[in-house]
Design an enzyme around this catalytic site. Structure first.
Site, PDB file in Angstrom:
ATOM      1  N   CYS A 109     -32.399 -19.487   8.280  1.00 19.93           N
ATOM      2  CA  CYS A 109     -32.394 -20.218   9.546  1.00 19.93           C
ATOM      3  C   CYS A 109     -32.382 -19.250  10.733  1.00 19.93           C
ATOM      4  O   CYS A 109     -32.732 -19.641  11.849  1.00 19.93           O
ATOM      5  CB  CYS A 109     -31.215 -21.183   9.617  1.00 19.93           C
ATOM      6  N   HIS A 110     -32.035 -17.993  10.493  1.00 23.51           N
ATOM      7  CA  HIS A 110     -32.071 -17.003  11.562  1.00 23.51           C
ATOM      8  C   HIS A 110     -33.506 -16.758  12.059  1.00 23.51           C
ATOM      9  O   HIS A 110     -33.699 -16.189  13.120  1.00 23.51           O
ATOM     10  CB  HIS A 110     -31.433 -15.675  11.111  1.00 23.51           C
TER      11      HIS A 110
END
Length: 176
Positions: free
Chosen positions: A137-138
């Site tokens: 998700c980064h």
């Protein structure tokens, strides 16, 4: 279920796994912070803390070594199991398809989910991701290029995005 903490360049990464399948992970040495990422109804009743060398973590350890050693795609080989709605599960699967070094904006991520107007929902999918790093998700940022949020702190997100960008830069000869 087993839990262990790996030393990484970004700090301690605690991983909750079962038979080599990641359920939750995050940059903390506090087991309860990682456990809290799993919905209460889906949390294991018993968790054993083990050394990072435990055989059940061999594949995870190898992927982490390769990831931080310059192969950002290595994390894709680690199996993950998360619990959520159909949209969340689809979103977490889509996050695993975002190439390292090529972040998407939240709007682009929403469009990739087939819901171009659901930018807030896309952001919530990222926020509720329990398996940080292994479900990257980064790799989702704001439309202005700023990082947005990250459960484990913006310094870690900045480091991960920069690490992947360096590895994928054609001028470095990397791109594994």
């Amino acid at each position: 279920m087993k839990l262990t903490t790996f030393a990484t360049p970004d700090g301690p990464l605690t991983v909750l796994a079962e038979d080599g399948v990641v359920l939750a992970s995050g940059w903390t040495s506090a087991a309860e912070e990682v456990m809290d990422r799993v919905r209460a109804d889906d949390r294991p009743a018993e968790v054993t803390t083990v050394a990072p060398s435990d055989p059940d973590f061999a594949g995870i350890a190898e992927a982490l070594q390769r990831y931080y050693g310059g192969e950002p795609g290595a994390i894709a080989a680690v199996p993950v199991r998360q619990f959520g709605t159909d949209l969340q599960l689809a979103g977490w699967a889509a996050l695993r398809d975002i190439p390292a070094g090529a972040p998407l904006t939240y709007a682009e991520f929403a469009a990739a989910l087939g819901r171009p107007t659901a930018v807030r929902a896309a952001a919530r999918i990222c926020a509720r991701n329990a398996a940080a790093l292994f479900v990257p998700c980064h790799r989702v940022v704001r439309s202005d290029g700023s990082l947005g949020g990250f459960a484990w702190g913006l310094d870690v997100k900045r480091s991960l995005v920069a690490h992947e960008a360096r590895q994928m830069d054609p001028s470095t000869g990397s791109g594994n």
